[in-house]
Design a protein around this motif. Structure first.
Motif, PDB file in Angstrom:
ATOM      1  N   PHE A 143      17.177  18.815 -20.442  1.00 12.70           N
ATOM      2  CA  PHE A 143      17.860  19.301 -21.853  1.00 12.70           C
ATOM      3  C   PHE A 143      18.159  18.187 -22.488  1.00 12.70           C
ATOM      4  O   PHE A 143      18.111  17.908 -23.839  1.00 12.70           O
ATOM      5  CB  PHE A 143      18.986  20.246 -21.369  1.00 12.70           C
ATOM      6  N   ASP A 154      20.003  20.074 -16.634  1.00 16.74           N
ATOM      7  CA  ASP A 154      20.922  19.367 -17.456  1.00 16.74           C
ATOM      8  C   ASP A 154      20.171  18.055 -18.060  1.00 16.74           C
ATOM      9  O   ASP A 154      20.423  17.709 -19.215  1.00 16.74           O
ATOM     10  CB  ASP A 154      22.097  18.976 -16.784  1.00 16.74           C
ATOM     11  N   LEU A 200      14.328  24.030 -18.242  1.00 21.51           N
ATOM     12  CA  LEU A 200      15.366  22.879 -18.242  1.00 21.51           C
ATOM     13  C   LEU A 200      16.574  22.740 -17.478  1.00 21.51           C
ATOM     14  O   LEU A 200      17.346  23.740 -17.306  1.00 21.51           O
ATOM     15  CB  LEU A 200      15.785  22.760 -19.950  1.00 21.51           C
ATOM     16  N   LYS A 205      22.127  19.666 -28.835  1.00 23.07           N
ATOM     17  CA  LYS A 205      22.726  18.953 -27.615  1.00 23.07           C
ATOM     18  C   LYS A 205      24.208  19.315 -27.446  1.00 23.07           C
ATOM     19  O   LYS A 205      24.553  19.465 -26.361  1.00 23.07           O
ATOM     20  CB  LYS A 205      22.529  17.563 -27.842  1.00 23.07           C
ATOM     21  N   ARG A 236      23.486  22.207 -21.615  1.00 24.41           N
ATOM     22  CA  ARG A 236      22.169  23.082 -21.101  1.00 24.41           C
ATOM     23  C   ARG A 236      22.575  24.490 -20.790  1.00 24.41           C
ATOM     24  O   ARG A 236      21.889  25.487 -20.874  1.00 24.41           O
ATOM     25  CB  ARG A 236      21.895  22.337 -19.893  1.00 24.41           C
TER      26      ARG A 236
END
Length: 344
Positions: free
Chosen positions: A282, A279, A277, A292, A296
Motif C-alpha cells: 500500500f 501495508d 494490498l 497514503k 492501509r
C-alpha cells in the motif's frame, strides 16, 4: 501598492495559478457563527480538530494579527474525463480526481512559497503561506476575495474556473487593495444536492459530514454504518458527485500541472487487486499520493465495502481472503462483503 498588486497577480498566473485575489483577514465575520453551529449540530463527526482552535478557525485575523492582507489563490485540477463514468463499473474503484496524482499539499505549497518569496523581495513585507494546513477558512476567504462563491455543496466555485480547485493563501503584512467579494450564482439549481448518494446536505449550503462519502472514506475511523456503506457504491477514496454535476464546470479551467492528474493508473483500478494490498505494498503504491494518509487498513476497509456493493460474485474470494485480517474493522468489512455477495 496598486502596482505591486498587479505584478503579484501576474506573477501568480506565471507560477501556474488560475486566479489570484485579495481580501482583508477580517473580511469574513460570519464564519465564527457558522462554524459554531456546524460543530454544535455534530456535523463534524470524528473531526475533533474542527472543534479545536475555533477562535482561529472562526477569525482569520486572530491567526496572525500582524497580517494586513490575504492573497487567495486557485490551482485547478479539473479532470479531462467524466469522473462519474467509473461509478457504473462495479468491479472497479472510484478514487476522487484530486487524489489520483501527486499530493496537492506538496505541489501547491511549493508554488505558494515561490510566490511569497517574490513578494518579500519586492516589498520587504512578512508572509505566511497555508494550503489546508492551518485553521484557515479558505473557502470563505476565497469568496470575500472575489475568487468565487460557496455553492450549495459548500465548495467554492466560479464562472471563470468551475469548482475543481485547490485553494492556497498567502497572509502578508503588505497593505494590498482588496478585491470586491463575489455574489452567489447558484440560483434555483439543486443538481449537487440531488445527486448526493447519502443525502449529506440537510439544506442548501449545509453539509452533514457524517453522511458525506468523502468524510466516510477518508476521515471516519472504524466500521461505517451499514445503511451508509451500502450507498457508497464503489467510491473508495473521496467522492466527486456534487462537483462533477455542477453546470458551472462548463467554464472549468484545465489543470496546468500534470503531476496533479497522475498517470491514469488510479482512474479505475481493479477492486480485486486493491484488496490484496498489505501495508508495505500500500505504501509503495501510494507513495507521494494523498491516499497514503489514511493508511492501509482504512483503505482496504473501503475496498471491501465496494466489493460488497459490486454484485460481482467473482469478487467474493477477494473479500473472503480478508475475513481473518489482523485489523478488526477490515475483517468485519470482509465478512460483510462476503455475506452481501451471497445474498445477491
Amino acid at each position: 501598492m496598486a502596482a505591486l498588486k498587479d505584478r503579484l497577480v501576474a506573477r501568480a498566473l506565471e507560477e501556474g495559478f488560475v486566479a489570484a485575489r485579495v481580501c482583508r483577514p477580517d473580511a469574513v465575520p460570519e464564519v465564527a457563527a457558522r462554524l459554531e453551529a456546524f460543530v454544535a449540530a455534530g456535523y463534524h463527526g470524528q473531526m475533533g480538530w474542527m472543534a479545536e482552535r475555533m477562535h482561529w478557525r472562526g477569525d482569520p485575523a486572530a491567526l496572525w494579527p500582524a497580517a494586513r492582507s490575504v492573497v487567495m489563490l486557485v490551482e485547478s485540477y479539473a479532470p479531462d474525463y467524466d469522473p462519474l463514468e467509473v461509478l457504473g463499473r462495479r468491479d472497479r474503484a472510484a478514487i476522487s480526481a484530486y487524489a489520483q496524482g501527486r499530493d496537492y499539499h506538496d505541489v501547491v505549497k511549493k508554488r505558494l512559497k515561490r510566490l511569497a518569496r517574490w513578494l518579500v523581495a519586492e516589498s520587504g513585507c512578512e508572509v505566511k503561506v497555508f494550503v489546508d494546513t492551518a485553521p484557515v477558512p479558505e473557502k470563505a476567504l476565497g469568496q470575500a476575495a472575489g475568487l468565487g462563491w460557496q455553492g450549495k455543496h459548500t465548495n467554492l466555485l466560479s464562472r471563470e474556473w468551475g469548482n475543481w480547485a485547490f485553494l492556497g493563501s498567502v497572509f502578508t503584512t503588505a497593505e494590498l487593495d482588496p478585491d470586491p467579494a463575489e455574489s452567489d450564482h447558484c440560483g434555483s439549481c439543486r443538481a449537487c444536492l440531488d445527486i448526493c448518494p447519502t443525502a449529506a446536505f440537510p439544506a442548501p449550503y449545509r453539509l452533514d459530514a457524517r453522511r458525506c462519502i468523502s468524510y466516510l472514506t477518508i476521515e471516519h475511523k472504524g466500521p461505517v454504518e451499514i445503511g451508509l456503506r451500502e450507498k457508497m457504491g464503489n467510491r473508495i477514496y473521496g467522492c466527486d458527485d456534487c462537483l462533477a454535476i455542477c453546470p458551472w464546470n462548463k467554464f472549468a479551467t484545465a489543470a496546468r500541472d500534470l503531476r496533479l492528474a497522475g498517470d491514469g493508473s488510479l482512474r479505475a483500478p481493479e477492486l480485486a487487486e486493491l484488496a490484496t494490498l498489505d501495508d508495505a505494498s500500500f505504501r509503495a503504491k501510494f507513495s507521494g499520493s494523498p491516499v497514503k494518509r489514511i493508511g492501509r487498513d482504512r483503505f482496504v476497509r473501503n475496498v471491501l465495502y465496494a466489493i460488497g456493493n459490486s454484485g460481482q460474485a467473482g469478487l467474493r474470494p477477494s473479500a473472503q481472503a480478508c475475513a481473518e485480517d489482523p485489523d478488526a474493522t477490515v475483517a468485519e468489512a470482509a465478512r460483510w462483503a462476503v455475506a452481501r455477495l451471497a445474498e445477491r
